[in-house]
Design a protein around this motif. Structure first.
Motif, mmCIF file in Angstrom:
data_model
loop_
_atom_site.group_PDB
_atom_site.id
_atom_site.type_symbol
_atom_site.label_atom_id
_atom_site.label_comp_id
_atom_site.label_asym_id
_atom_site.label_seq_id
_atom_site.Cartn_x
_atom_site.Cartn_y
_atom_site.Cartn_z
ATOM 1 N N LYS A 36 20.868 6.374 -10.101
ATOM 2 C CA LYS A 36 21.172 7.575 -10.976
ATOM 3 C C LYS A 36 19.599 8.168 -11.256
ATOM 4 N N MET A 37 18.883 7.330 -11.627
ATOM 5 C CA MET A 37 17.384 7.780 -11.874
ATOM 6 C C MET A 37 16.685 8.492 -10.822
ATOM 7 N N LEU A 38 16.834 8.070 -9.560
ATOM 8 C CA LEU A 38 16.514 8.756 -8.222
ATOM 9 C C LEU A 38 17.119 10.134 -8.085
ATOM 10 N N GLU A 39 18.344 10.185 -8.267
ATOM 11 C CA GLU A 39 19.117 11.464 -7.831
ATOM 12 C C GLU A 39 18.656 12.382 -8.760
ATOM 13 N N GLU A 40 18.606 11.952 -10.133
ATOM 14 C CA GLU A 40 18.022 13.005 -11.047
ATOM 15 C C GLU A 40 16.625 13.476 -10.814
ATOM 16 N N THR A 41 15.796 12.756 -10.417
ATOM 17 C CA THR A 41 14.450 13.261 -9.924
ATOM 18 C C THR A 41 14.432 14.033 -8.721
ATOM 19 N N ILE A 85 8.655 11.572 -0.586
ATOM 20 C CA ILE A 85 8.213 10.470 0.034
ATOM 21 C C ILE A 85 9.054 9.466 -1.189
ATOM 22 N N PHE A 86 9.840 8.571 -0.497
ATOM 23 C CA PHE A 86 10.455 7.688 -1.240
ATOM 24 C C PHE A 86 9.737 6.396 -1.110
ATOM 25 N N ASP A 87 9.305 5.759 -2.311
ATOM 26 C CA ASP A 87 8.542 4.775 -2.437
ATOM 27 C C ASP A 87 9.127 3.665 -3.224
ATOM 28 N N GLY A 88 9.367 2.643 -2.750
ATOM 29 C CA GLY A 88 10.237 1.589 -3.689
ATOM 30 C C GLY A 88 11.769 2.022 -3.621
ATOM 31 N N GLY A 90 0.882 -1.304 -0.058
ATOM 32 C CA GLY A 90 -0.014 0.198 0.033
ATOM 33 C C GLY A 90 0.830 1.137 -0.079
ATOM 34 N N LYS A 91 2.328 0.933 -0.235
ATOM 35 C CA LYS A 91 2.813 2.523 -0.412
ATOM 36 C C LYS A 91 2.660 3.446 -1.088
ATOM 37 N N GLY A 92 2.194 2.882 -2.574
ATOM 38 C CA GLY A 92 1.597 4.043 -3.768
ATOM 39 C C GLY A 92 0.470 4.700 -3.314
ATOM 40 N N THR A 93 -0.462 3.689 -2.608
ATOM 41 C CA THR A 93 -1.808 4.195 -2.253
ATOM 42 C C THR A 93 -1.509 5.304 -0.974
ATOM 43 N N GLN A 94 -0.873 5.067 -0.108
ATOM 44 C CA GLN A 94 -0.696 5.919 1.005
ATOM 45 C C GLN A 94 -0.063 7.145 0.771
ATOM 46 N N ALA A 95 1.040 6.892 -0.139
ATOM 47 C CA ALA A 95 1.884 8.282 -0.480
ATOM 48 C C ALA A 95 1.024 9.176 -1.104
ATOM 49 N N GLU A 96 -0.038 8.744 -1.893
ATOM 50 C CA GLU A 96 -1.065 9.679 -2.662
ATOM 51 C C GLU A 96 -1.658 10.709 -1.285
ATOM 52 N N PHE A 97 -2.065 9.880 -0.304
ATOM 53 C CA PHE A 97 -2.567 10.745 0.503
ATOM 54 C C PHE A 97 -1.506 11.695 1.403
ATOM 55 N N LEU A 98 -0.594 11.126 1.636
ATOM 56 C CA LEU A 98 0.458 11.680 2.556
ATOM 57 C C LEU A 98 1.173 12.983 1.810
ATOM 58 N N LYS A 99 1.131 12.824 0.506
ATOM 59 C CA LYS A 99 1.930 13.941 -0.182
ATOM 60 C C LYS A 99 0.977 15.007 -0.178
ATOM 61 N N THR A 111 10.237 4.622 -7.596
ATOM 62 C CA THR A 111 11.076 4.278 -8.687
ATOM 63 C C THR A 111 10.185 3.269 -9.515
ATOM 64 N N GLY A 112 9.413 2.454 -9.286
ATOM 65 C CA GLY A 112 8.452 1.629 -9.832
ATOM 66 C C GLY A 112 7.719 2.508 -10.990
ATOM 67 N N ASP A 113 7.087 3.568 -10.435
ATOM 68 C CA ASP A 113 6.419 4.341 -11.575
ATOM 69 C C ASP A 113 7.355 4.908 -12.508
ATOM 70 N N LEU A 114 8.452 5.425 -12.039
ATOM 71 C CA LEU A 114 9.548 5.986 -12.885
ATOM 72 C C LEU A 114 9.881 4.964 -14.028
ATOM 73 N N PHE A 115 9.937 3.797 -13.482
ATOM 74 C CA PHE A 115 10.348 2.972 -14.716
ATOM 75 C C PHE A 115 9.335 2.467 -15.590
ATOM 76 N N ARG A 116 8.316 2.381 -14.861
ATOM 77 C CA ARG A 116 7.353 2.258 -15.912
ATOM 78 C C ARG A 116 6.799 3.269 -16.875
#
Ligand code: AMP
Length: 356
Positions: A233-238, A249-252, A179-188, A198-203
């Motif tokens: 590298k991808m994370l740092e760029e973001t 919020i770092f998710d994944g 539920g990380k992604g679901t909860q992140a939506e509320f917390l953000k 990172t999963g969303d970024l890859f997708r």
């Protein structure tokens, strides 16, 4: 605070001192480094004969006083029988001042006074009553006119309050489907944070057939982790692309100890840190059920095959689970029950965040 306001305050201190010392030649002792501009302008504003010297103490490192006061440049010679007026740029807790009083109490000066340009009266807790000051200020970190932040900003003519944006950086931790992604939506929304999955970024990269997407796809399709160098590298760029975020919020991410090390090191270069890692706990059978249900609507191939899901759990147990200890050692690990209504889980997370 403008240069004109500062110079007017300097003049007012000089005028007050001048009334008291017009009949003798006092020694003004500047406290380095911060007071050099004040001393210079003070002397220009002081109308009678006087001498000047300096002492150097050190107590500040970064934003808060370390409490360590060292004498780096000692009291001037030939001060016996003379009136000494210490010129300080700022008096806050009074720690430096206490050390100065200690140093000068060992000498045979005729008289010892303190004149400070800025005075944080609300946090000063010394016994010595300050004799002269220019401007009382609230307990904010200020920079400019000789005062620094990490040695920078001394050359500014005006004085500024350092923008200490309160950032909060959270790692959401847990197995796929927790539920990380679901909860992140509320917390953000609630805490005005930037959500990085990172999963969303890859997708996203896969969908847009970028070089990164093509590379990541082969790993993700099997439920394996994408290699650390690529992910880091991808994370740092973001993070770099979001300089105005008031927290992340770092998710994944991190999913391996190497990623956690890289994240700590990277955040440090930006004067940031992880405040908390919060795990969403749930058992495998619940998670498998959730992921298979999600797979029916999301179209994610890695959610549609129990074999791939179990492989993701194995990856988690082997590579990600050790991060619990990593963050426990840093005193940052928290966990909440991830089973129940979405709302109820959000409340559990909010409780942890509010206590930070
Ligand atoms: P998620 O959406 O977080 O479940 O991630 C889906 C997939 O993306 C994972 O199974 C990995 O293949 C890949 N992935 C996401 N985050 C990471 C990461 N931090 N390190 C390595 N691979 C990752």
């Amino acid at each position: 605070m403008s240069e004109a306001q500062i110079l007017a305050a300097v003049q007012s201190v000089a005028d007050k001192v001048a009334i008291d010392y017009k009949n003798e030649i006092p020694i003004f002792v500047g406290v380095l480094n911060g007071s050099f501009m004040f001393v210079s302008d003070f002397l220009k504003a002081y109308p009678h004969p006087c001498e000047v010297s300096f002492v150097k103490l050190s107590s500040y490192q970064g934003l808060t006083s370390t409490g360590i006061v060292e004498t780096l440049l000692d009291v001037p010679e030939n001060i016996e029988g003379r009136s000494v007026i210490i010129l300080e740029d700022i008096i806050d807790t009074g720690r430096t001042l206490k050390e100065l009083i200690h140093i000068f109490s060992k000498t045979n000066v005729k008289e010892f006074k303190i004149a400070s340009l800025f005075y944080k009266s609300e946090i000063y807790n010394g016994e010595y009553a300050i004799d002269y000051w220019g401007i009382e200020i609230p307990d904010k970190f200020i920079v400019g006119y000789g005062l620094d932040y990490k040695e920078l900003g001394r050359n500014l003519k005006a004085v500024y309050q350092l923008n200490q944006k309160h950032m909060i950086n959270i790692v959401l931790f847990g197995k796929p489907g927790a539920g990380k992604g679901t909860q992140a939506e509320f917390l953000k929304e609630k805490y005005n944070l930037k959500h990085i999955s990172t999963g969303d970024l890859f997708r996203y990269n896969i969908k847009n057939k970028t070089e990164l997407g093509i590379l990541a796809r082969s790993y993700m399709d099997k439920g394996d982790l994408v290699p650390d160098e690529v992910t880091i590298k991808m994370l740092e760029e973001t993070v770099n692309n979001n300089p105005d975020a008031s927290g992340f919020i770092f998710d994944g991410f991190p999913r391996t100890t190497a990623q956690a090390d890289a994240l700590d090191a990277f955040l440090k270069t930006k004067d940031l840190k992880i405040d908390a890692t919060i795990a969403l706990d749930a058992n495998d059978e619940v998670l498998i059920h959730r992921l298979l249900e999600r797979g029916k609507v999301s179209g994610r191939t890695d959610d549609q095959d129990e074999h791939k899901i179990r492989n993701r759990f194995d990856e988690y147990n082997e590579k990600t689970a050790p991060l619990k200890e990593y963050y426990e050692t840093q005193g940052k690990f928290h966990s909440v029950n991830g089973i129940g209504d979405i709302d109820a889980v959000t409340h559990r997370l909010e409780k942890v965040i509010e206590e930070l």
